[in-house]
Motif scaffolding. Structure first.
Motif, PDB file in Angstrom:
ATOM      1  N   ARG A 194      63.196  53.306 -34.185  1.00  0.00           N
ATOM      2  CA  ARG A 194      63.293  52.312 -35.242  1.00  0.00           C
ATOM      3  C   ARG A 194      64.189  52.831 -36.360  1.00  0.00           C
ATOM      4  O   ARG A 194      64.039  53.954 -36.829  1.00  0.00           O
ATOM      5  CB  ARG A 194      61.905  51.995 -35.800  1.00  0.00           C
ATOM      6  CG  ARG A 194      61.888  50.999 -36.944  1.00  0.00           C
ATOM      7  CD  ARG A 194      60.455  50.655 -37.323  1.00  0.00           C
ATOM      8  NE  ARG A 194      60.401  49.823 -38.512  1.00  0.00           N
ATOM      9  CZ  ARG A 194      60.255  50.285 -39.755  1.00  0.00           C
ATOM     10  NH1 ARG A 194      60.150  51.596 -39.933  1.00  0.00           N
ATOM     11  NH2 ARG A 194      60.216  49.478 -40.782  1.00  0.00           N
ATOM     12  N   GLY A 195      65.142  52.009 -36.779  1.00  0.00           N
ATOM     13  CA  GLY A 195      66.023  52.376 -37.871  1.00  0.00           C
ATOM     14  C   GLY A 195      65.339  52.199 -39.218  1.00  0.00           C
ATOM     15  O   GLY A 195      64.670  51.196 -39.456  1.00  0.00           O
ATOM     16  N   VAL A 196      65.474  53.188 -40.086  1.00  0.00           N
ATOM     17  CA  VAL A 196      64.870  53.149 -41.418  1.00  0.00           C
ATOM     18  C   VAL A 196      65.967  53.329 -42.460  1.00  0.00           C
ATOM     19  O   VAL A 196      66.832  54.204 -42.314  1.00  0.00           O
ATOM     20  CB  VAL A 196      63.802  54.247 -41.585  1.00  0.00           C
ATOM     21  CG1 VAL A 196      63.243  54.243 -43.008  1.00  0.00           C
ATOM     22  CG2 VAL A 196      62.675  54.052 -40.583  1.00  0.00           C
ATOM     23  N   CYS A 197      65.941  52.501 -43.469  1.00  0.00           N
ATOM     24  CA  CYS A 197      66.947  52.562 -44.534  1.00  0.00           C
ATOM     25  C   CYS A 197      66.244  52.377 -45.876  1.00  0.00           C
ATOM     26  O   CYS A 197      65.519  51.401 -46.065  1.00  0.00           O
ATOM     27  CB  CYS A 197      68.001  51.475 -44.311  1.00  0.00           C
ATOM     28  SG  CYS A 197      69.248  51.370 -45.616  1.00  0.00           S
ATOM     29  N   TYR A 198      66.411  53.342 -46.788  1.00  0.00           N
ATOM     30  CA  TYR A 198      65.819  53.208 -48.110  1.00  0.00           C
ATOM     31  C   TYR A 198      66.654  54.015 -49.105  1.00  0.00           C
ATOM     32  O   TYR A 198      67.579  54.748 -48.721  1.00  0.00           O
ATOM     33  CB  TYR A 198      64.369  53.695 -48.112  1.00  0.00           C
ATOM     34  CG  TYR A 198      64.205  55.195 -47.937  1.00  0.00           C
ATOM     35  CD1 TYR A 198      64.067  56.035 -49.042  1.00  0.00           C
ATOM     36  CD2 TYR A 198      64.193  55.780 -46.673  1.00  0.00           C
ATOM     37  CE1 TYR A 198      63.917  57.397 -48.892  1.00  0.00           C
ATOM     38  CE2 TYR A 198      64.039  57.146 -46.508  1.00  0.00           C
ATOM     39  CZ  TYR A 198      63.901  57.943 -47.621  1.00  0.00           C
ATOM     40  OH  TYR A 198      63.773  59.299 -47.472  1.00  0.00           O
TER      41      TYR A 198
END
Length: 318
Positions: A194-198
């Motif tokens: 799963r791609g996570v972006c923050y």
């Protein structure tokens, strides 16, 4: 770590409430009770003053700026206040500095029992058994210090992990320090794919006011050679310079080389090509993918041309 009692001009935020739900932002949000301060913030950082609908502290106005990095002034180590807090249903039940209790009063000065390792403290907090960081950074906006003192408050474990380095860097400056307060883009893939972006808050100490190049004006105001924007962000192109009709190649090479070095430090890359590829990958993971990717591709051509100029100049010298 203490702070002065200077009246607060406002607060910086990474998010807001929208329809009663938390909303993360890609650029700084500023709240204030002063209409003139709100108008000036909008002029400096972009955005428009509006009634505060984001629900932060009851301050009357908010400005959703266009800047994810702002150059600020910190008055030394005392500008940072940090402690650990555990809240209960009736208020604070545990407040410490990581070693000794700060409250309740009857326990003040006694060992708090927190684990020495930050990873263990984080696990305890996640399980509801331990306190979380509470960091308050007081600063002035470098472009207009007379606006007053602003605060950024965060419970970020990443900020807590970097506090020692930040305090050491502020101590070394030995007075007011120019810093970049940024919302740095973080992109990664979990073990499940799963791609996570923050965005994480980052404070970078640049040096004393006498040794640091003034911050460039907001995007849209032409300037022949502004300082490069902070790296590692995915909402604006890698370059925001205005090229004169007859550019000074040595100046362009200098500005872009500095930007590439800073980007490489943030991205952990080893050469210019790898840096550009990594930056493109971050942009793809962020919002406004197609438009930003196209703009970065245009800038890639500039990087190639500038690198060629630099190499030719080096070869002619050697």
């Amino acid at each position: 770590m203490t702070q002065s009692t200077t009246a607060r001009a406002g607060r910086f935020h990474q998010g807001r409430l929208s329809g009663g739900r938390p909303q993360a932002l890609d650029a700084w949000r500023v709240t204030t009770d002063d209409a003139d301060v709100a108008a000036r913030i909008a002029g400096l950082l972009g955005g428009e003053p509006q009634p505060n609908g984001g629900g932060s502290g009851g301050l009357a106005y908010e400005v959703l700026t266009s800047r994810e990095s702002v150059r600020v002034l910190l008055e030394g180590p005392d500008a940072v206040a940090a402690h650990m807090v555990l809240w209960g249903s009736e208020g604070i039940v545990h407040e410490c500095d990581g070693m000794e209790f700060l409250s309740p009063e009857e326990k003040r000065g006694q060992p708090c029992g927190c684990p020495p390792l930050l990873a263990d403290r984080k696990l305890a907090a996640r399980n509801g058994r331990g306190p979380m960081p509470s960091v308050d950074i007081a600063f002035q906006i470098a472009a207009e210090p007379k606006l007053g003192t602003f605060h950024f408050m965060t419970s970020s474990w990443q900020v807590a992990a970097q506090l020692s380095e930040l305090m050491d860097a502020l101590e070394q400056v030995g007075g007011p320090a120019v810093c970049d307060l940024a919302m740095e883009l973080v992109v990664y893939t979990t073990k499940t794919g799963r791609g996570v972006c923050y965005r994480k808050p980052v404070v970078t100490v640049l040096g004393s006011p006498d040794s640091v190049t003034p911050e460039p004006p907001p995007t849209g105001e032409p300037t022949p050679a502004p300082a490069p924007p902070a790296p590692g962000h995915g909402t604006r192109p890698a370059f925001e310079t205005t090229t004169p009709s007859t550019p000074d190649s040595s100046r362009l090479v200098s500005v872009d080389a500095i930007l590439l070095r800073r980007a490489a430090q943030v991205l952990g890359t080893g050469d210019h090509q790898e840096t550009v590829i990594a930056a493109l990958s971050e942009i793809v993971a962020g919002p406004q993918q197609a438009a930003e990717l196209a703009r970065l591709r245009e800038q890639f051509g500039r990087i190639a041309a500038i690198a060629e100029q630099a190499l030719r100049g080096r070869d002619s010298i050697t």
